[in-house]
Design a protein around this motif. Structure first.
Motif, PDB file in Angstrom:
ATOM      1  N   THR A  86     -10.625  -8.269  -2.684  1.00 60.89           N
ATOM      2  CA  THR A  86     -10.012  -8.175  -1.264  1.00 60.89           C
ATOM      3  C   THR A  86     -11.173  -8.131  -0.494  1.00 60.89           C
ATOM      4  OG1 THR A  86      -7.777  -7.400  -1.818  1.00 60.89           O
ATOM      5  CG2 THR A  86      -8.198  -7.427   0.470  1.00 60.89           C
ATOM      6  N   SER A  88     -13.272  -7.439   2.122  1.00 66.36           N
ATOM      7  CA  SER A  88     -13.285  -5.843   3.192  1.00 66.36           C
ATOM      8  C   SER A  88     -12.921  -6.202   4.568  1.00 66.36           C
ATOM      9  CB  SER A  88     -14.632  -4.975   2.980  1.00 66.36           C
ATOM     10  OG  SER A  88     -15.111  -4.625   1.800  1.00 66.36           O
ATOM     11  N   ALA A  91      -9.250  -6.565   4.098  1.00 64.40           N
ATOM     12  CA  ALA A  91      -8.572  -5.156   3.843  1.00 64.40           C
ATOM     13  C   ALA A  91      -8.509  -4.453   5.175  1.00 64.40           C
ATOM     14  CB  ALA A  91      -9.391  -4.365   3.015  1.00 64.40           C
ATOM     15  N   ARG A  92      -9.498  -4.421   5.953  1.00 65.56           N
ATOM     16  CA  ARG A  92      -9.616  -3.522   7.199  1.00 65.56           C
ATOM     17  C   ARG A  92      -8.767  -4.070   8.224  1.00 65.56           C
ATOM     18  NH1 ARG A  92     -13.118   0.548   9.160  1.00 65.56           N
ATOM     19  NH2 ARG A  92     -13.210   0.957   6.963  1.00 65.56           N
ATOM     20  N   PHE A  95      -4.762  -5.687   6.053  1.00 64.57           N
ATOM     21  CA  PHE A  95      -3.820  -4.914   5.198  1.00 64.57           C
ATOM     22  C   PHE A  95      -3.736  -3.641   5.841  1.00 64.57           C
ATOM     23  CE2 PHE A  95      -3.891  -2.721   0.818  1.00 64.57           C
ATOM     24  CZ  PHE A  95      -2.398  -2.986   0.735  1.00 64.57           C
ATOM     25  N   GLU A  96      -4.785  -3.095   6.503  1.00 65.15           N
ATOM     26  CA  GLU A  96      -4.820  -1.793   7.209  1.00 65.15           C
ATOM     27  C   GLU A  96      -4.758  -1.517   8.514  1.00 65.15           C
ATOM     28  OE1 GLU A  96      -8.136  -0.019   5.376  1.00 65.15           O
ATOM     29  OE2 GLU A  96      -7.416   0.137   3.319  1.00 65.15           O
ATOM     30  N   PRO A 269      -3.868  -7.134  -3.863  1.00 62.19           N
ATOM     31  CA  PRO A 269      -4.084  -6.301  -4.505  1.00 62.19           C
ATOM     32  C   PRO A 269      -2.954  -6.463  -5.548  1.00 62.19           C
ATOM     33  CG  PRO A 269      -4.484  -5.206  -2.829  1.00 62.19           C
ATOM     34  CD  PRO A 269      -3.894  -6.570  -2.185  1.00 62.19           C
ATOM     35  N   GLY A 271      -1.288  -3.859  -7.241  1.00 64.30           N
ATOM     36  CA  GLY A 271      -0.326  -3.011  -6.746  1.00 64.30           C
ATOM     37  C   GLY A 271       1.146  -2.777  -7.681  1.00 64.30           C
ATOM     38  N   SER A 515      -3.492   1.445  -0.253  1.00 60.48           N
ATOM     39  CA  SER A 515      -4.716   1.050  -0.660  1.00 60.48           C
ATOM     40  C   SER A 515      -5.723   1.745  -1.565  1.00 60.48           C
ATOM     41  CB  SER A 515      -5.607   0.716   0.676  1.00 60.48           C
ATOM     42  OG  SER A 515      -5.703   1.787   1.387  1.00 60.48           O
ATOM     43  N   TRP A 516      -5.166   3.005  -2.176  1.00 66.18           N
ATOM     44  CA  TRP A 516      -6.004   3.615  -3.039  1.00 66.18           C
ATOM     45  C   TRP A 516      -5.858   2.816  -4.277  1.00 66.18           C
ATOM     46  CZ3 TRP A 516      -3.049   9.285  -2.395  1.00 66.18           C
ATOM     47  CH2 TRP A 516      -3.610   9.901  -1.574  1.00 66.18           C
ATOM     48  N   ALA A 520      -3.242   0.532  -5.976  1.00 67.15           N
ATOM     49  CA  ALA A 520      -3.444  -0.923  -5.716  1.00 67.15           C
ATOM     50  C   ALA A 520      -3.879  -1.931  -6.864  1.00 67.15           C
ATOM     51  CB  ALA A 520      -4.350  -1.017  -4.623  1.00 67.15           C
ATOM     52  N   SER A 754       3.774  -1.003  -5.085  1.00 63.49           N
ATOM     53  CA  SER A 754       2.598  -0.428  -4.317  1.00 63.49           C
ATOM     54  C   SER A 754       3.091   0.426  -3.051  1.00 63.49           C
ATOM     55  CB  SER A 754       1.629  -1.313  -4.205  1.00 63.49           C
ATOM     56  OG  SER A 754       1.661  -2.438  -3.451  1.00 63.49           O
TER      57      SER A 754
END
Length: 953
Positions: A86, A88, A91-92, A95-96, A269, A271, A515-516, A520, A754
């Motif tokens: 994924t 970054s 992801a940042r 996803f987050e 992910p 997941g 996301s750990w 994931a 997940s």
């Protein structure tokens, strides 16, 4: 400290006494007790089995402990699931990012342009790669998409046959899901080895399903098989790997009618099985048959291009029992991630990834043959099947000891799947597990695969639109994602008071574990010893949900509320069949019910009989008894929502459920409104036999712009054997010691596993008292809004003591009759005030259903109330002739920055009134990117792919 999270989650916690007293009650608990029938109230001690509330720090520590019991190894199992990188920046920033994950389904397109653009990128990506004309905005998972493809083929085919051919080399989970779903609707599945013997010319089928590449990894040319089925009048569904399609001929070029699959390996992910975005694409002429969501291009009031959901008459709450699918949502957050993976890499980057995967698989295959192993197939993309007589289990065990998870096909066969994360060291470990030497697979690992048939090489271009070429640097990508998020209204901006949707706080601590890597990066078919933490979390959550609902058993497999509904009804079907009650096929559904209820009943093989509601919005008990008497011998089930879809607690609920049971039927209680009941009453104590729950409503999983969701199904002990099962589940026993045998309802054993830590953390941090308080404050907030607005808008339905449940329906029809201002005008004007509109015209046309939830504070509730009162005054001014009916702040809403700045202002109201109707907006204004969108234009001129850049000039 144990109640610290409660005060963070409940926005009105510090003001509850004042709000309750404004309603004439001592506290929030008293408000609920006055609204809920005494006969169904549950003593506080009922939930004593739940753990007491933990702090946020304690909860994260416990989750870390569970995560530590999962082993993050290198998954090379395949079967439709692959590890992926994924980026970054995605992801940042997706996803987050709460700007993406707290948004709701884009029913108000003017304030959803960012995610709608992301989804049209997704549709374009899928259509290009599959070589078909139109793709939808995602499906729940690959196997569910295959089922939907089968149902589409039956609708579209002119054949009267009930036979559907299924590829013998299909994914095993897809075969299981097809078998479970086909049985309920009278479809006969015939397994066929298409690659070995094409269908004969005289076959009588309505369709066929082909896996491309096959589950075994084999790549072959299905053109002849596709043509044979089509010659017989059938439609052909092909499940294709999108990464492989960057190198292989597309399903469209091979002649397929429908393509389905998953986009998981595009940066989403693993997941432990989900959530992931499935996909579906169709050839021209079938686009109006597509299930789920379809994003299209229309224009706004200024003639500018604008995105919106197309063909909305297909929405299941409109079609009801005539619905062709019960899937009314999509996996939006995951589809956004997959589409942005393609945007970031572009066609050249995707081809490079695919070539590396294929080359490594080819190099591995050559190294394995040098050990004496035999290739099952010589043509493959990423999956190598190897024949090692009598040695398979030992090789898989040896590889596991080296940190590699392989697929044990049978005693003589091992499967190895390569993905973009596979390293040279991984290939070495695999070869050594087979008895080979280190370094044997490294030569040519980044070269060209010798195992892809030249005759199937892709020669046409894909992803040619500018968006897939414009964002290569991380700076560009970050800014693109930010620009899209800024066009949207999500829960991080303000209240989304959508009735029936429960847009509550998705707390950061609840989200943390998603996301750990220990959650994931786990394959859904990993060995049981590698997923002990997941299995313990699942067991605990099953037990907690059973305790909270008064049921005995819970399956977490359904990955959407619609799938939970279907699973519950299929359990009822299985129960009746097990008792020899073959004629029990009638499902009673109140006229106020969610549209998915009727659609789910049809897909469970039932016929729908509608039960009337009375003037107060309750189920008409006399009509119910008459319908029961009329269909007594055929009665299968009653589906009701409690509290009702009208937002009130029905006092006859025990009489209703008893009447159904007396006639031999089962009671399905829809869990959509559980946020008004949790901790005070339990479905199982109301006479419910089975329910689905919406973890993306009551239990705080974010809606993600229209997905992900989780829709667990909970049942009494007599229905437990018929709850969803899965052949590849790591454990077949569930909380309470139950074993399920109802057949698969989703592709993965535990569905969207997940995101289960989110709801686990929600229950863990609130504890039984906090869950109860959340309910009481949700009901308090709704009644506060209802009371404050009652003098301005009639509250359509109320229950005991004039109270509502967790939502209230404001009747705008008198306002329309008096002023000409419609519910649409009010909804769009709310955007100018900085709000997402409540639910429009459901369950009653011309109304707004408002659900403030327990998470909003008093200031936000008052801000909404102020906006609604101000809009009422504006409407009265229109009715009085102060502004023309065709030129006023309401019919012109929403107002963009361009609309009030560019050119001369020629409207009879001021610019300030247009965009700053209340002073609080001056410093914190949300500016909609487009004006009101013309839905009819979009349906007449259907465009469901990225428009050219010139369209926005």
């Amino acid at each position: 400290m144990s109640d610290a999270f409660r005060s963070r989650h409940i926005g009105t916690a510090g003001d509850s006494a004042r709000l309750a007293q404004a309603l004439g009650y001592a506290d929030a608990d008293a408000v609920v007790r006055a609204a809920v029938p005494v006969a169904i109230l549950t003593p506080r001690e009922t939930l004593a089995a739940l753990p007491s509330a933990a702090t946020e720090q304690e909860t994260l520590a416990e989750l870390r402990g569970l995560a530590a019991r999962n082993r993050v190894l290198r998954p090379m199992i395949g079967l439709g699931y692959y590890d992926t990188n994924t980026p970054s920046v995605i992801a940042r920033n997706v996803f987050e990012n709460p700007s993406w994950y707290t948004a709701y389904t884009p029913y108000q397109p003017e304030i959803s342009q960012g995610r709608l653009e992301a989804l049209i990128n997704f549709q374009t990506m899928v259509a290009d790669l599959t070589g078909l004309d139109t793709a939808n905005a995602s499906m729940l998972d690959e196997s569910t998409a295959v089922v939907e493809g089968m149902l589409l083929a039956r609708r579209a085919s002119k054949s009267r046959s009930t036979v559907f051919l299924v590829d013998a080399d299909a994914l095993p989970q897809t075969k299981s899901l097809l078998a479970h779903r086909a049985a309920a609707v009278g479809i006969d599945l015939h397994e066929t080895s298409f690659d070995q013997s094409p269908p004969p010319a005289d076959i009588d089928v309505f369709g066929a399903f082909i896996q491309y590449p096959g589950a075994s990894g084999r790549v072959w040319d299905p053109t002849e098989a596709i043509a044979a089925v089509q010659a017989a009048g059938g439609k052909v569904v092909v499940a294709a790997d999108l990464l492989a399609l960057t190198l292989l001929r597309s399903p469209g070029s091979l002649g397929a009618d429908v393509a389905v699959g998953t986009t998981q390996r595009f940066g989403v992910p693993l997941g432990f099985g989900g959530p992931h975005a499935g996909y579906m694409a169709v050839r021209a002429g079938l686009e109006r048959q597509l299930p789920g969501r379809l994003v299209g291009v229309s224009q706004d009031a200024a003639g500018h291009p604008a995105y919106r959901l197309s063909l909305q008459t297909r929405e299941q709450h409109i079609r009801r029992e005539k619905a062709t699918s019960n899937i009314c949502t999509a996996q939006v957050l995951l589809a956004v991630m997959a589409s942005m993976y393609a945007v970031y890499h572009g066609p050249d980057g995707l081809r490079e990834i695919a070539r590396a995967v294929a080359a490594r698989a080819s190099s591995l295959a050559d190294a394995l043959t040098s050990t004496g192993a035999e290739l099952v197939h010589d043509a493959f993309f990423d999956t190598v099947r190897v024949r090692v007589p009598g040695r398979a289990a030992a090789i898989v065990a040896d590889a596991h000891g080296r940190g590699i998870q392989l697929l044990l096909v049978d005693d003589d066969t091992v499967g190895v799947s390569v993905d973009e994360t596979t390293t040279a060291a991984d290939l070495d470990a695999v070869v050594q597990a087979f008895g080979g030497a280190a370094g044997a697979a490294r030569a040519g690992a980044l070269g060209v695969s010798a195992h892809l048939p030249a005759s199937l090489s892709r020669i046409d271009e894909f992803l040619t639109h500018e968006v897939f070429h414009a964002h290569r640097s991380e700076t560009q990508m970050m800014r693109y994602l930010k620009s899209l998020a800024d066009r949207d209204y999500a829960l991080d901006r303000g209240m989304i008071p959508l009735g029936s949707c429960t847009m509550k706080l998705n707390a950061a601590t609840e989200m943390a574990a998603v996301s750990w890597p220990e959650f994931a990066k786990i394959h859904p078919f990993a060995p049981a010893e590698d997923v002990e933490g997941y299995l313990e979390l699942v067991t605990q959550l099953e037990g907690w949900l059973a305790e909270l609902t008064g049921y005995d058993a819970v399956s977490l497999q359904p990955n959407a509320g619609s799938q939970g509904e279907l699973a519950g009804l299929l359990a009822i079907r299985g129960y009746h069949l097990s008792r020899g009650d073959l004629s029990r096929t009638v499902c009673l559904i109140p006229s106020s019910a969610h549209g998915t209820n009727a659609a789910s009943a049809v897909l469970a093989g039932m016929s729908v009989v509608v039960v009337a509601c009375d003037d107060a919005g309750n189920v008409d008990l006399d009509d119910l008894r008459a319908k029961i008497a009329l269909h007594a011998d055929a009665l299968s089930a009653l589906m009701i929502t409690y509290p009702s879809t009208h937002g009130v607690y029905e006092h006859d609920v025990l009489a209703i459920t008893q009447a159904v049971h007396d006639a031999g039927g089962q009671v399905y209680i829809d869990g959509a409104n559980l946020n008004a009941l949790l901790g005070f009453a339990r479905f199982g104590d109301l006479g419910g036999d089975v329910s689905h729950l919406n973890l993306h409503k009551t239990f705080a999983i974010p809606h993600g712009g229209g997905g992900p969701g989780v829709g667990p199904v909970a049942a009494k002990a007599h229905l437990a054997p018929f709850l969803p099962s899965h052949d590849q589940a790591q454990r077949h026993e569930h909380a309470g010691g139950f074993t399920f045998d109802g057949g698969a309802i989703s592709a993965a054993p535990y569905g969207s596993a997940s995101i289960l830590p989110i709801s686990w953390a929600y229950v863990r941090m609130l504890g039984p008292e906090g869950l109860r308080d959340a309910t009481s404050h949700a009901v308090l907030a709704a009644n506060y809004v209802a009371q404050r607005l009652r003098a301005h808008y009639p509250v359509l339905y109320t229950g005991a003591n004039g109270l509502v449940a967790h939502e209230c329906i404001l009747d705008l029809r008198p306002l329309r009759d008096e002023t000409g201002v419609t519910v649409d005008d009010v909804a769009k004007r709310l955007i100018d005030y900085g709000f997402h509109a409540p639910t429009m015209s459901f369950p009653v046309a011309g109304t707004l259903m408002v659900e403030p939830t327990e998470s909003e504070d008093v200031a936000e509730l008052d801000r909404f109330i102020e906006a609604m009162i101000s809009i009422k005054a504006e409407a009265i001014a229109v009715g009085a002739g102060e502004w023309p009916a065709d030129d006023n702040p309401l019919v012109n809403a929403p107002h963009t920055a361009q609309a009030v700045i560019a050119g001369e202002w020629e409207h009879p109201y001021s610019r300030e009134l247009a965009v700053y109707p209340v002073a609080s907006l001056v410093r914190g204004k949300y500016w909609p990117p487009v004006r009101r969108i013309d839905n009819a234009f979009g349906d007449r001129n259907l465009v469901c792919a990225c428009p050219p850049v010139e369209a926005f000039a």
